[in-house]
Design an enzyme around this catalytic site. Structure first.
Site, PDB file in Angstrom:
ATOM      1  N   GLY A  71       0.819  -1.201   0.000  1.00  0.00           N
ATOM      2  CA  GLY A  71       0.000   0.000   0.000  1.00  0.00           C
ATOM      3  C   GLY A  71       0.857   1.256   0.000  1.00  0.00           C
ATOM      4  N   CYS A  72       0.232   2.386  -0.312  1.00  0.00           N
ATOM      5  CA  CYS A  72       0.980   3.637  -0.456  1.00  0.00           C
ATOM      6  C   CYS A  72       1.487   4.161   0.891  1.00  0.00           C
ATOM      7  CB  CYS A  72       0.143   4.683  -1.187  1.00  0.00           C
ATOM      8  SG  CYS A  72      -1.511   4.932  -0.498  1.00  0.00           S
TER       9      CYS A  72
END
Length: 327
Positions: A136-137
């Site tokens: 994920g970011c």
């Protein structure tokens, strides 16, 4: 060398748009199809309008099961559903940009195991993997800031994190907090202490420091800008600033996209790049770590291409030498 044949699932969103832009300029790839049920038959450049003149390919609602690599750019929870209903060849490699396979409890699918795709953590495992769970970011920015300390067993107290993401982090679907009139000149937090990326962050920290038992206290924020993540975090650290810098620079000495900066950071340094910049600051017994990335590139599509490069034996930076949008 034969070019890598690529399929993209969920082609109308922000991450898919970035992925298409990277792959049409990648010297070793050719896009075979871009799947989108809502846009089937429409030109890709009608949705991603900056691609006018670059490609004439249309979205499709069918797949080629023989592609070399498949990128899943679907909403969280939808990758499993898609793969249950579509079969691909035994040779097809899959890179999922959602969160369906990131945790150890979810990584096995139809008898095959997904490798967590943070190159700075698991480069050798990525090289031999068939299935990749792209991080994920927020998780990328935060892990890159914490893993050097974890490797040395130095995360022995709570970690306090405040991080801000741009509007593209919410995806293309409209909601009460993504309309321009709400987002403009505004700032807010969401999912305090309960963000879904905490699972993978804790998992990676414990992979390097299995004795870690403190809390990671994460406050995610929505910023009034389009793209990027600016994360600050602090924890106890008894060593000097110079010792901290030495730990981080040694951990990332072979990293292609993660760099330790002696200067204060600002977001435009990394927007439109696959880089992560990290800055360290010492105050009394606290170490402040700042980490910045582009949420759509190092936090999503750029990292996915980085993983593809490793999987296919290419130079890691191929197709990813991008210029920051600095002005």
């Amino acid at each position: 060398m034969k070019k890598i044949k690529v399929g993209i699932i969920g082609g109308a969103g922000y991450t898919a748009g970035e992925l298409i832009r990277l792959l049409i300029n990648h010297p070793e790839t050719v896009i075979d199809f871009v799947f989108s049920t809502s846009n089937a038959g429409n030109k890709i450049s009608k949705v991603h309008q900056d691609l006018v003149g670059d490609m004439d390919l249309k979205f499709t609602n069918t797949v080629n099961p023989e592609v070399d690599v498949l990128f899943l750019c679907l909403g969280h929870g939808n990758s499993v559903k898609f793969l249950e209903n579509h079969t691909f060849s035994e040779q097809t490699r899959i890179i999922d940009l959602g969160n369906d396979f990131r945790l150890k409890s979810d990584k096995v699918f139809q008898g095959k195991s997904f490798v967590y795709g943070l190159p700075e953590l698991q480069k050798e495992a990525i090289k031999s993997a068939q299935y990749i769970a792209n991080p994920g970011c927020f998780a990328t920015a935060i892990q890159l800031a914490l893993l050097p300390l974890a490797e040395k067993g130095l995360l022995n107290n709570d970690v306090h994190i405040n991080a801000v993401t741009g509007a593209t982090g919410a995806g293309t679907s409209l909601s009460a907090t993504t309309h321009y009139t709400w987002r403009d000149n505004n700032f807010s937090y969401y999912k305090p202490f309960m963000h879904q990326h905490l699972g993978e962050i804790n998992q990676s920290v414990k992979l390097l420091q299995n004795t870690f038992s403190s809390e990671i206290l994460f406050m995610p924020n929505r910023g009034n800008f389009s793209r990027g993540i600016f994360a600050t975090m602090y924890t106890d650290f008894e060593g000097t600033l110079e010792e901290a810098k030495a730990i981080f620079k040694d951990f990332y000495k072979d990293a292609k996209f993660t760099f330790i900066s002696d200067d204060d950071l600002h977001l435009k340094q990394v927007v439109n790049t696959n880089k992560c910049f990290i800055h360290l600051h010492k105050h009394n017994n606290k170490l402040l770590i700042t980490s910045i990335i582009d949420n759509l590139l190092k936090g999503a599509s750029g990292q996915a291409v980085q993983n593809m490069n490793l999987m296919f034996g290419l130079e890691e930076t191929t197709g990813l030498r991008l210029k920051a949008t600095y002005f």
